[in-house]
Design a protein around this motif. Structure first.
Motif, PDB file in Angstrom:
ATOM      1  N   LEU A   1     -60.122 -10.555 -73.821  1.00 43.25           N
ATOM      2  CA  LEU A   1     -59.324 -11.343 -72.886  1.00 43.25           C
ATOM      3  C   LEU A   1     -60.018 -12.632 -72.464  1.00 43.25           C
ATOM      4  N   ALA A   2     -61.333 -12.593 -72.301  1.00 45.45           N
ATOM      5  CA  ALA A   2     -62.060 -13.809 -71.930  1.00 45.45           C
ATOM      6  C   ALA A   2     -61.917 -14.863 -73.017  1.00 45.45           C
ATOM      7  N   ARG A   3     -62.009 -14.456 -74.270  1.00 45.19           N
ATOM      8  CA  ARG A   3     -61.858 -15.392 -75.383  1.00 45.19           C
ATOM      9  C   ARG A   3     -60.439 -15.952 -75.435  1.00 45.19           C
ATOM     10  N   ARG A   4     -59.453 -15.096 -75.269  1.00 44.77           N
ATOM     11  CA  ARG A   4     -58.050 -15.543 -75.305  1.00 44.77           C
ATOM     12  C   ARG A   4     -57.789 -16.583 -74.212  1.00 44.77           C
ATOM     13  N   LEU A   5     -58.302 -16.312 -73.014  1.00 47.21           N
ATOM     14  CA  LEU A   5     -58.078 -17.234 -71.900  1.00 47.21           C
ATOM     15  C   LEU A   5     -58.817 -18.551 -72.122  1.00 47.21           C
ATOM     16  N   ALA A   6     -60.055 -18.463 -72.623  1.00 46.33           N
ATOM     17  CA  ALA A   6     -60.849 -19.672 -72.853  1.00 46.33           C
ATOM     18  C   ALA A   6     -60.182 -20.586 -73.871  1.00 46.33           C
ATOM     19  N   GLU A   7     -59.536 -20.005 -74.873  1.00 45.88           N
ATOM     20  CA  GLU A   7     -58.881 -20.800 -75.913  1.00 45.88           C
ATOM     21  C   GLU A   7     -57.568 -21.414 -75.432  1.00 45.88           C
ATOM     22  N   ALA A   8     -56.901 -20.748 -74.478  1.00 48.17           N
ATOM     23  CA  ALA A   8     -55.569 -21.192 -74.062  1.00 48.17           C
ATOM     24  C   ALA A   8     -55.584 -22.081 -72.827  1.00 48.17           C
ATOM     25  N   VAL A   9     -56.464 -21.797 -71.870  1.00 52.17           N
ATOM     26  CA  VAL A   9     -56.462 -22.507 -70.585  1.00 52.17           C
ATOM     27  C   VAL A   9     -57.751 -23.315 -70.448  1.00 52.17           C
ATOM     28  N   ARG A  10     -57.601 -24.616 -70.253  1.00 51.66           N
ATOM     29  CA  ARG A  10     -58.765 -25.499 -70.114  1.00 51.66           C
ATOM     30  C   ARG A  10     -58.522 -26.483 -68.984  1.00 51.66           C
ATOM     31  N   LEU A  11     -58.689 -25.981 -67.774  1.00 47.39           N
ATOM     32  CA  LEU A  11     -58.486 -26.799 -66.576  1.00 47.39           C
ATOM     33  C   LEU A  11     -59.795 -27.281 -65.971  1.00 47.39           C
ATOM     34  N   LYS A  12     -60.865 -26.571 -66.253  1.00 47.11           N
ATOM     35  CA  LYS A  12     -62.152 -26.912 -65.652  1.00 47.11           C
ATOM     36  C   LYS A  12     -62.589 -28.310 -66.076  1.00 47.11           C
ATOM     37  N   ARG A  13     -62.996 -29.096 -65.086  1.00 43.85           N
ATOM     38  CA  ARG A  13     -63.448 -30.456 -65.365  1.00 43.85           C
ATOM     39  C   ARG A  13     -64.963 -30.537 -65.454  1.00 43.85           C
TER      40      ARG A  13
ATOM     41  N   GLY B   1     -54.347 -24.659 -57.701  1.00 44.33           N
ATOM     42  CA  GLY B   1     -53.529 -25.784 -57.269  1.00 44.33           C
ATOM     43  C   GLY B   1     -53.362 -26.839 -58.355  1.00 44.33           C
ATOM     44  N   ARG B   2     -54.193 -26.807 -59.400  1.00 46.87           N
ATOM     45  CA  ARG B   2     -54.099 -27.775 -60.491  1.00 46.87           C
ATOM     46  C   ARG B   2     -53.249 -27.273 -61.648  1.00 46.87           C
ATOM     47  N   PHE B   3     -52.668 -26.085 -61.491  1.00 49.13           N
ATOM     48  CA  PHE B   3     -51.837 -25.545 -62.562  1.00 49.13           C
ATOM     49  C   PHE B   3     -50.598 -26.410 -62.769  1.00 49.13           C
ATOM     50  N   THR B   4     -50.260 -26.652 -64.015  1.00 51.95           N
ATOM     51  CA  THR B   4     -49.054 -27.382 -64.387  1.00 51.95           C
ATOM     52  C   THR B   4     -48.139 -26.434 -65.169  1.00 51.95           C
ATOM     53  N   ALA B   5     -46.940 -26.906 -65.451  1.00 53.64           N
ATOM     54  CA  ALA B   5     -46.006 -26.087 -66.230  1.00 53.64           C
ATOM     55  C   ALA B   5     -46.593 -25.759 -67.598  1.00 53.64           C
ATOM     56  N   GLU B   6     -47.337 -26.711 -68.174  1.00 53.86           N
ATOM     57  CA  GLU B   6     -47.935 -26.489 -69.484  1.00 53.86           C
ATOM     58  C   GLU B   6     -49.004 -25.410 -69.436  1.00 53.86           C
ATOM     59  N   VAL B   7     -49.801 -25.417 -68.356  1.00 50.72           N
ATOM     60  CA  VAL B   7     -50.849 -24.409 -68.221  1.00 50.72           C
ATOM     61  C   VAL B   7     -50.240 -23.028 -68.008  1.00 50.72           C
ATOM     62  N   VAL B   8     -49.177 -22.968 -67.200  1.00 55.52           N
ATOM     63  CA  VAL B   8     -48.495 -21.690 -66.982  1.00 55.52           C
ATOM     64  C   VAL B   8     -47.941 -21.159 -68.294  1.00 55.52           C
ATOM     65  N   GLU B   9     -47.388 -22.052 -69.113  1.00 51.30           N
ATOM     66  CA  GLU B   9     -46.851 -21.638 -70.409  1.00 51.30           C
ATOM     67  C   GLU B   9     -47.966 -21.131 -71.323  1.00 51.30           C
TER      68      GLU B   9
ATOM     69  N   LEU C   1     -50.757 -19.766 -70.294  1.00 55.68           N
ATOM     70  CA  LEU C   1     -51.169 -18.472 -69.747  1.00 55.68           C
ATOM     71  C   LEU C   1     -50.170 -17.392 -70.133  1.00 55.68           C
ATOM     72  N   GLU C   2     -48.905 -17.762 -70.140  1.00 52.85           N
ATOM     73  CA  GLU C   2     -47.881 -16.814 -70.555  1.00 52.85           C
ATOM     74  C   GLU C   2     -48.069 -16.415 -72.015  1.00 52.85           C
ATOM     75  N   GLY C   3     -48.525 -17.367 -72.822  1.00 54.61           N
ATOM     76  CA  GLY C   3     -48.797 -17.062 -74.215  1.00 54.61           C
ATOM     77  C   GLY C   3     -49.903 -16.028 -74.362  1.00 54.61           C
ATOM     78  N   VAL C   4     -50.901 -16.097 -73.487  1.00 50.12           N
ATOM     79  CA  VAL C   4     -51.978 -15.105 -73.504  1.00 50.12           C
ATOM     80  C   VAL C   4     -51.426 -13.730 -73.155  1.00 50.12           C
ATOM     81  N   VAL C   5     -50.578 -13.693 -72.132  1.00 47.32           N
ATOM     82  CA  VAL C   5     -49.972 -12.425 -71.716  1.00 47.32           C
ATOM     83  C   VAL C   5     -49.159 -11.824 -72.860  1.00 47.32           C
ATOM     84  N   GLN C   6     -48.405 -12.653 -73.556  1.00 44.92           N
ATOM     85  CA  GLN C   6     -47.595 -12.160 -74.664  1.00 44.92           C
ATOM     86  C   GLN C   6     -48.471 -11.658 -75.811  1.00 44.92           C
ATOM     87  N   SER C   7     -49.580 -12.342 -76.064  1.00 46.56           N
ATOM     88  CA  SER C   7     -50.468 -11.900 -77.142  1.00 46.56           C
ATOM     89  C   SER C   7     -51.099 -10.552 -76.810  1.00 46.56           C
TER      90      SER C   7
END
Length: 208
Positions: A38-50, A107-115, A117-123
């Motif tokens: 799960l950590a790998r899946r999230l790291a590949e899909a969500v990149r909000l950290k600056r 608070g920095r989540f956008t519609a694209e990031v939510v989508e 994250l949803e892809g991770v959930v589906q996988s």
């Protein structure tokens, strides 16, 4: 009438050097995180950290997930995990954010990031559903699929920058799909989006 005298139990106070946690069940959650990658899946899909310092994207989201699984209903519950060294070890989390950092991050989540994250959930659902389907077929002879809808009241008093819709009515509904005991999909604002169950259909067909 005889009076009843209460007996006050003797309380003994002692100290221990053992490392303890109030959430021993996190060991199973940590193994699930690891087995699903799960950590790998999230790291590949969500990149909000600056910045590279502090908790990573994956650690942010896994910390939140673990706090929710433990029964927490507020961001401040992640501070309990942050102070629980044993819990962090069981979950495989090297770093856990404090609630303020986590709130700023979400608070920095956008519609694209939510989508994403949803892809991770589906996988993850695709990885788990075949086993769930096989179990249900073996135990019941069929696969129960349940779609649930629950209204969620959204008010600015409870959620920052959240309000009612333009028509003044509560606009958010949470719809979930359950396959057996597995929650495999969830969406807000169901009328605007449709569930995608094609992956479920293919998973069932592969077992037939």
């Amino acid at each position: 009438m005889r009076s009843v005298q209460r007996r006050i139990p003797t309380v003994e106070i002692d100290f221990t050097d053992a490392r303890l946690t109030g959430h021993g069940g996190w060991v199973f959650l940590g193994r699930l995180f690891e087995r699903l990658g799960l950590a790998r899946r999230l790291a590949e899909a969500v990149r909000l950290k600056r910045r590279r310092r502090g908790a990573t994207d994956a650690q942010m989201l896994l910390s939140l997930a673990a706090s929710q699984v433990a029964g927490g209903g507020a961001l401040s519950d992640v501070d309990v995990l942050r102070a629980d060294g044993v819990g962090r070890t069981l979950l495989g989390l090297e770093r856990v954010p404090d609630s303020r950092r986590l709130g700023e991050y979400l608070g920095r989540f956008t519609a694209e990031v939510v989508e994403a994250l949803e892809g991770v959930v589906q996988s993850v659902a695709r990885a788990l559903v075949p086993s769930v389907v096989e179990h249900e077929v073996t135990e019941r002879g069929y696969v129960p699929v349940f779609v649930d809808g629950s209204a969620i009241e959204v008010e600015g008093r409870l959620f920052e920058r959240a309000a009612r819709g333009h028509d003044g009515r509560v606009q958010y509904w949470l719809h979930g799909v359950f396959v057996g005991g597995a929650w495999v999909a969830g969406r807000l604002d169901f009328p605007k989006r449709a569930f995608r169950l094609d992956w479920l259909y293919h998973a069932v067909c592969q077992l037939e």
